[in-house]
Design an enzyme around this catalytic site. Structure first.
Site, PDB file in Angstrom:
ATOM      1  N   ASP A  53      10.475   3.549  -4.730  1.00 41.78           N
ATOM      2  CA  ASP A  53       9.524   4.163  -5.751  1.00 41.78           C
ATOM      3  C   ASP A  53       8.896   5.207  -4.744  1.00 41.78           C
ATOM      4  O   ASP A  53       7.773   4.805  -4.070  1.00 41.78           O
ATOM      5  CB  ASP A  53       8.638   3.220  -6.437  1.00 41.78           C
ATOM      6  CG  ASP A  53       7.296   3.752  -7.132  1.00 41.78           C
ATOM      7  OD1 ASP A  53       6.536   2.829  -7.384  1.00 41.78           O
ATOM      8  OD2 ASP A  53       7.461   4.886  -7.576  1.00 41.78           O
ATOM      9  N   ASP A  97      11.727   8.605 -12.003  1.00 42.14           N
ATOM     10  CA  ASP A  97      10.765   7.614 -11.286  1.00 42.14           C
ATOM     11  C   ASP A  97      11.445   6.299 -11.670  1.00 42.14           C
ATOM     12  O   ASP A  97      12.443   6.056 -12.647  1.00 42.14           O
ATOM     13  CB  ASP A  97       9.103   7.676 -11.944  1.00 42.14           C
ATOM     14  CG  ASP A  97       8.225   7.142 -10.803  1.00 42.14           C
ATOM     15  OD1 ASP A  97       7.340   7.804 -10.582  1.00 42.14           O
ATOM     16  OD2 ASP A  97       9.038   6.104 -10.012  1.00 42.14           O
ATOM     17  N   HIS A 100       8.111  12.044  -7.137  1.00 39.32           N
ATOM     18  CA  HIS A 100       7.058  11.851  -6.420  1.00 39.32           C
ATOM     19  C   HIS A 100       7.349  11.422  -4.864  1.00 39.32           C
ATOM     20  O   HIS A 100       8.010  10.582  -4.742  1.00 39.32           O
ATOM     21  CB  HIS A 100       5.800  11.046  -6.874  1.00 39.32           C
ATOM     22  CG  HIS A 100       5.840   9.504  -6.975  1.00 39.32           C
ATOM     23  ND1 HIS A 100       5.498   8.617  -5.917  1.00 39.32           N
ATOM     24  CD2 HIS A 100       6.253   8.669  -8.091  1.00 39.32           C
ATOM     25  CE1 HIS A 100       5.732   7.347  -6.544  1.00 39.32           C
ATOM     26  NE2 HIS A 100       6.431   7.558  -7.766  1.00 39.32           N
ATOM     27  N   HIS A 140       6.950  -2.151  -6.001  1.00 34.93           N
ATOM     28  CA  HIS A 140       5.628  -2.199  -5.170  1.00 34.93           C
ATOM     29  C   HIS A 140       5.723  -3.393  -4.047  1.00 34.93           C
ATOM     30  O   HIS A 140       4.674  -3.779  -3.850  1.00 34.93           O
ATOM     31  CB  HIS A 140       4.462  -2.198  -5.996  1.00 34.93           C
ATOM     32  CG  HIS A 140       4.102  -0.579  -6.368  1.00 34.93           C
ATOM     33  ND1 HIS A 140       2.899  -0.375  -6.862  1.00 34.93           N
ATOM     34  CD2 HIS A 140       4.834   0.332  -6.648  1.00 34.93           C
ATOM     35  CE1 HIS A 140       3.027   0.956  -7.268  1.00 34.93           C
ATOM     36  NE2 HIS A 140       4.178   1.320  -7.154  1.00 34.93           N
ATOM     37  N   GLU A 160       1.004  10.796  -6.667  1.00 35.70           N
ATOM     38  CA  GLU A 160       1.360   9.940  -7.948  1.00 35.70           C
ATOM     39  C   GLU A 160       0.827   8.530  -7.964  1.00 35.70           C
ATOM     40  O   GLU A 160       0.095   8.236  -9.083  1.00 35.70           O
ATOM     41  CB  GLU A 160       2.740   9.949  -8.240  1.00 35.70           C
ATOM     42  CG  GLU A 160       3.244   9.515  -9.755  1.00 35.70           C
ATOM     43  CD  GLU A 160       3.347   8.217  -9.927  1.00 35.70           C
ATOM     44  OE1 GLU A 160       3.281   7.350  -8.831  1.00 35.70           O
ATOM     45  OE2 GLU A 160       3.410   7.524 -10.893  1.00 35.70           O
ATOM     46  N   GLU A 161       0.817   8.154  -6.812  1.00 39.69           N
ATOM     47  CA  GLU A 161       0.578   6.293  -7.102  1.00 39.69           C
ATOM     48  C   GLU A 161      -0.979   6.409  -7.025  1.00 39.69           C
ATOM     49  O   GLU A 161      -1.465   5.006  -7.358  1.00 39.69           O
ATOM     50  CB  GLU A 161       1.063   5.875  -5.619  1.00 39.69           C
ATOM     51  CG  GLU A 161       2.561   5.628  -5.549  1.00 39.69           C
ATOM     52  CD  GLU A 161       3.176   4.695  -6.177  1.00 39.69           C
ATOM     53  OE1 GLU A 161       2.519   3.930  -7.205  1.00 39.69           O
ATOM     54  OE2 GLU A 161       4.415   4.658  -6.413  1.00 39.69           O
TER      55      GLU A 161
END
Lengths: 368, 332, 352
Positions: free
Chosen positions: B164, B217, B63, B303, B194-195
């Site tokens: 990410d 990922d 992504h 994240h 995606e998130e």
């Protein structure tokens, strides 16, 4: 600016006494998610004379097609949900006393339950969610939120036979007008339903209008998912209502989380929890509003969801957006909206549809 | 490959607003692919090859989007309130910096709280763009920003925001570059959104309708002090996902990945992730179902603005991916 | 005719955790094959068994879905001679200490879920129930013996052998939802030798406990005209609120709510009344928590119904069910399938 032939079909729709009567019938009807019959009947009666094609699908959605004229017509889906939040009777306490346990259907505000009258089932049997008399409560109790487990629906002693478990119940609120405002239950989303009915009646000729009066939006956008799959549109627009939390703060400070404001016009969505609006559609709606002098606002990003959340992920992806009439106290017994916001929402959508051309999809979603 | 990684992690592209990163990826893959398309949600899809005898249609997904913030309100003094796009951890925010798509930059400030021991929520934070009034603000409601932190090359380890999943994006680009002729039709999907719920992969997988799907990922690691207990660690090779919160990898796909890694003597680890999901879930649930799995890149501090990966793991991942898709696939 | 009790005991003794259903699928296939015309496996491992109808094509079809996957554990790490595990499906960690399991490594190993003493636990979990990630599995082997046999990603399933109680009651793990698979098997038995107008797809779905992957993809592939999910529901037991549970042994429950098409509900209910099969109405205001949720919104949408069998102590190793309720459910499904004529769908309206 496109030239619009001035024929009855493309004359812009207006909100008059007739449309207000329609809204009154729609909001007084009870249609808790999963049992949308009453509203479905009204919708069918209204649009059947105007539809090229109408059918009810396996979830109860009413799907309507109004085909346009000319080459290269965009297939545009508009969705408004027929269901409202409410309750379902779950258990008969069996004392013949008329007392039932219940559960909520959809995001009903649980601080707005005790002391409210309800209509139950097809017959609108009157019932209440009672509350312990204040004289018998302690100070501690008054500081504790009332849980659904502790509340009951009461249809009166000896009346247990008039209702049964599985029956749906809605708030017993009748529609009324107060000055510039509309007061009713289920403005979410009968305002959207009424708007979509008018758009079907005044469908512009430059597009194929695929109208979906959806079911079960409040319990997971269920109807919209299958409706979008069936209709397979190129663009999808959800017509909903969204909270206006525009009351004053306790200390007079600026209210920074108002979501939308009553009187500021239709609310265009940029992002909610379920959908990141297609920027091309945002641009188109804003340009239309400005060209036509229609007031509009942006719904504050974040939280909530509409049928667009289900529609945009169907098949190979459908560019989608939501437009809502702002309403105070949605998901509570009495909601309030402004007639002007409704009028402007209808005007914005009609103009936006007329001005749509296939060119809108010929650029990438968010070209830099 | 390091310069490619550095180039793409820096580009701001939160979910729904991936145009700039898509442009960069497009310029990399256009010379390498047979066909490049962009779909209704903005997924960039690069196809290489056609199905030949013994071949399969394979979808690979990494992504392009990253987590970020969106302005919800600009107050009369020019401070902007915001909401999250994707899984933003409140504790990673105070003192951080953001970069808007329009180039404006700001600092994340925090209200003074009565209780100093609890983490402030995002509602108690604001963006300070250095202006003094609403009319001077370079941003409006709806404007979108990514977190801002420079890339650091520590030699074996690389650090940046948006590893990410820009590291997955880089891996797909390099795999495409390194791919020899193959009987498989391989779709390199640089997915969007995606998130916020694997939305792009859902529609891309529907369109492609592959015989097999793999997401690429990041995953977490268990090798930091008093951290989550997890066997995966940096530097022990790419991870073969068995389970995460969204998906149980098809055991046949897991076996195929393990056997291929062992035959090619590529180090690997087995991965179970408690929280978190990937595009693989969306691929698995498409239409009549797709055997699916995920090749994971171990990553610390996921994240946060300082995600750390091991460069050796990344290079092994490219090698393994190329091995996997360059010959006939036999699932047992 | 399948002897249901030994069949079900066999079924729940087979491994078949979500995503890894192959062993139990093979048992189900062996039982269903003689009862149907065609058996296939879906791309995510669901079993599709078709009993063809006799009316002219295109023939309407009924899909009966019972999930065959069970909950269990998966190895997340190896700590010397002990295994760390996490759940597959929903587990209450309080029912785990002292449970025997089978660890499916390179060979099957007997395991025991153990709770370390308080002083060996992190400070924030020393009192109160121990969280799953702090429990361990002891196989009785030393680390040297364990090392070649088990790796991260291996599965562990409950190992309690099933047993019977008087009154036709069966106790065991994985009755959720192998009991429903047995009900569908009974349904196929009852339909033996009978000619139906509709096609009937008996589907043992995969991964219900994880993501409904089996139900959604099978519905998409098979596009049935009608779908009925069969699952277990909560039977009354100490501590479970009376208004959310149903009596064991008093028949299956019929689901009612947004997840169920009211017309199909009515048809099944009327049939149960006619056949004098006892049942209770299960009101579900929102999510049914079963395959029915995925089946209803596949593709263009499918009229869906839910029939459930009351089960005590769901998601423990001592789930308890009435064999009578299983055969009642199976019979109801069989007669419903046999009752479907070519006007059924046209007559299925939303008007009351």
């Amino acid at each position: 600016m496109t030239t619009i032939h001035d024929s009855p079909k493309t004359r812009p729709p207006r909100i008059t006494a007739e449309q207000l009567r329609l809204l009154e019938n729609l909001t007084n009807a009870c249609a808790v998610s999963g049992d949308e019959n009453e509203v479905r009947k009204i919708v069918l009666q209204e649009i059947k004379p105007f539809a090229d094609e109408v059918y009810i699908d396996h979830l109860g959605n009413v799907l309507v097609k109004r085909l346009g004229k000319g080459e290269d017509r965009l297939r545009v889906m508009l969705a408004a949900h027929m269901d409202e939040v409410g309750f379902m009777l779950t258990f008969n306490e069996d004392k013949g006393d008329g007392i039932f346990r219940f559960d909520i259907v959809g995001g009903v505000s649980t601080s707005h339950l005790a002391g409210q009258p309800l209509w139950i089932g097809r017959e609108h049997v009157p019932g209440v969610i009672g509350a312990k008399p204040v004289h018998l409560t302690t100070g501690d109790e008054q500081g504790t939120p009332l849980s659904i487990e502790s509340l009951r629906i009461d249809v009166g002693p000896g009346n247990s036979g008039k209702v049964k478990i599985g029956d749906r119940a809605a708030f017993a609120t009748r529609f009324s007008r107060v000055g510039p405002s509309l007061r009713a239950k289920a403005l979410d989303d009968r305002l959207g339903v009424a708007t979509l009915i008018e758009l079907v009646k005044h469908a512009p000729q430059n597009i194929d209008l695929l109208a979906a009066f959806t079911v079960q939006e409040e319990v997971g956008l269920r109807g919209a998912k299958v409706a979008a799959y069936s209709l397979d549109p190129q663009i999808a627009i959800a017509l909903d209502s969204t909270p206006a939390n525009d009351l004053p703060a306790w200390d007079g400070s600026e209210n920074e989380r108002y979501n939308t404001r009553l009187g500021s016009g239709p609310a265009i969505y940029l992002a909610d929890s379920a959908t990141l609006s297609d920027p091309r559609l945002v641009r188109h709606l804003v340009e239309t509003a400005e060209a036509q002098g229609i007031p509009y606002q942006f719904r504050q990003p974040g939280g909530g969801g509409t049928d667009a959340g289900a529609m945009h992920k169907q098949r190979q992806g459908i560019p989608s957006i939501s437009v809502s009439v702002p309403g105070r106290y949605l998901h509570t017994p009495v909601s309030i909206a402004r007639l002007s916001d409704w009028k402007n929402t209808l005007a914005l959508l009609h103009s936006a549809l007329i001005r749509l051309t296939p060119a809108i999809l010929q650029v990438e979603r968010d070209a830099p | 490959m390091k310069s490619l990684i550095e180039k793409i992690v820096r580009i701001p592209g939160p979910s729904g607003y991936e145009a700039q990163i898509r442009q960069a990826v497009r310029s990399e893959v256009e010379p390498l692919a047979d066909e490049v398309t962009v779909d209704a949600l903005g997924n960039l899809i690069a196809r290489k090859g056609r199905v030949e005898q013994d071949g399969m249609r394979i979808m690979l997904a990494a992504h392009m989007d990253e987590i970020g913030v969106m302005v919800t309100h600009v107050d009369e003094n020019g401070f902007a309130r915001f909401t999250n796009i994707g899984g933003v951890h409140a504790q990673n925010c105070p003192g951080g910096r953001v970069r808007f798509l329009n180039g404006a930059m700001g600092v994340i400030g925090v209200e003074r709280l009565e209780n100093q021991t609890t983490t402030p929520s995002l509602e108690q934070m604001y963006l300070d763009l250095g202006v003094s009034s609403r009319k001077d603000s370079p941003v409006r409601v709806g404007d979108v920003a990514a977190f801002e932190r420079p890339f650091i090359d520590l030699g074996e380890r690389l650090v940046s925001k948006a590893m990410d999943d820009r590291i997955g994006v880089a891996i797909l680009i390099e795999t495409l570059r390194a791919l020899p002729a193959s009987p498989n039709e391989v779709y390199f999907v640089f997915s969007v959104q995606e998130e916020v719920g694997v939305r792009g992969a859902t529609t891309a997988a529907y369109a492609i309708n592959p015989d097999l799907g793999l997401a690429v990922d990041v995953t977490g690691t268990g090798d930091t002090p008093k951290g989550v207990k997890m066997e995966v660690g940096l530097g022990k090779g790419p991870a073969i996902k068995v389970r995460d919160a969204g998906m149980l990898a098809d055991p046949r796909v897991v076996n195929w990945m393990v056997q291929t890694a062992e035959a090619a003597r590529i180090p690997y680890q087995m991965e179970i992730l408690e929280r978190g999901g990937t595009d693989a879930r969306a691929i698995q649930l498409t239409r009549a179902g797709v055997p699916a799995g995920c090749l994971s890149i171990p990553c610390r501090h996921v994240h946060s603005p300082s995600e750390m990966v091991d460069y050796g793991d990344v290079q092994h991942a490219v090698h393994l991916l190329a091995e996997l898709v360059s010959r006939p696939v036999v699932l047992t | 005719m399948t002897d249901l009790l030994p069949f079900l005991k066999n079924l729940i003794s087979a491994s078949g955790l979500s995503g890894h259903e192959t062993p139990v699928r093979q048992l189900i296939e062996a039982a269903w094959r003689p009862l149907v015309d065609e058996v296939t496996v879906s791309r995510v491992g669901s079993l599709h068994a078709l009993k063809r109808g006799i009316s002219a094509e295109p023939r309407p079809s009924l899909l009966l879905a019972a999930h065959m996957d069970a909950i269990g554990l998966i190895v997340t790490g190896i700590n010397g001679e002990f295994l760390r595990v996490t759940e597959i499906g929903g587990l209450d960690a309080r029912v785990l200490p002292g449970q025997i399991v089978t660890v499916h490594g390179r060979e099957d190993l007997p395991g025991l879920i153990v709770q370390p003493s308080a002083h060996l636990l992190p400070p924030d979990n020393r009192s109160g129930p121990v969280a799953l990630h702090n429990l361990l599995v002891d196989t009785g082997l030393t680390s040297r013996e364990l090392d070649p046999l088990v790796r991260v990603g291996d599965l562990a399933s409950f190992a309690q052998p099933p047993f019977e109680m008087a009154g036709d009651v069966l106790v065991g793990h994985s009755l959720d939802n192998r009991a429903s698979v047995a009900a569908v098997t009974h349904c196929l038995d009852e339909l033996q030798g009978r000619k139906l107008l509709w096609d009937v797809w008996a589907v043992a779905t995969s991964q219900e406990e994880k993501s409904f992957a089996g139900a959604s993809t099978s519905a998409y592939q098979l596009r049935p005209t009608l779908a009925v999910a069969i699952d277990v529901t909560f039977a009354s037991s100490p501590g479970s609120p009376g208004h959310k549970t149903f009596d064991m042994g008093k028949g299956p429950t019929l689901g009612y709510g947004p997840n169920v098409h009211p017309g199909v509900y009515k048809a099944v209910k009327n049939l149960a009344d006619r056949l004098e099969i006892p049942y209770a109405v299960e009101v579900m205001p929102r999510h049914s928590g079963t395959d029915a949720y995925a089946l209803q919104v596949a593709a263009e949408g499918i009229p869906t119904m839910l029939v459930s069998i009351p089960l005590r102590y769901m998601h423990t190793a001592v789930e308890m069910i009435s064999m009578k309720d299983i055969t009642r459910a199976g019979r109801l499904l069989a007669e419903f399938a046999a009752s479907l004529d070519l006007e059924f769908i046209d007559n299925l309206t939303w008007e009351d």
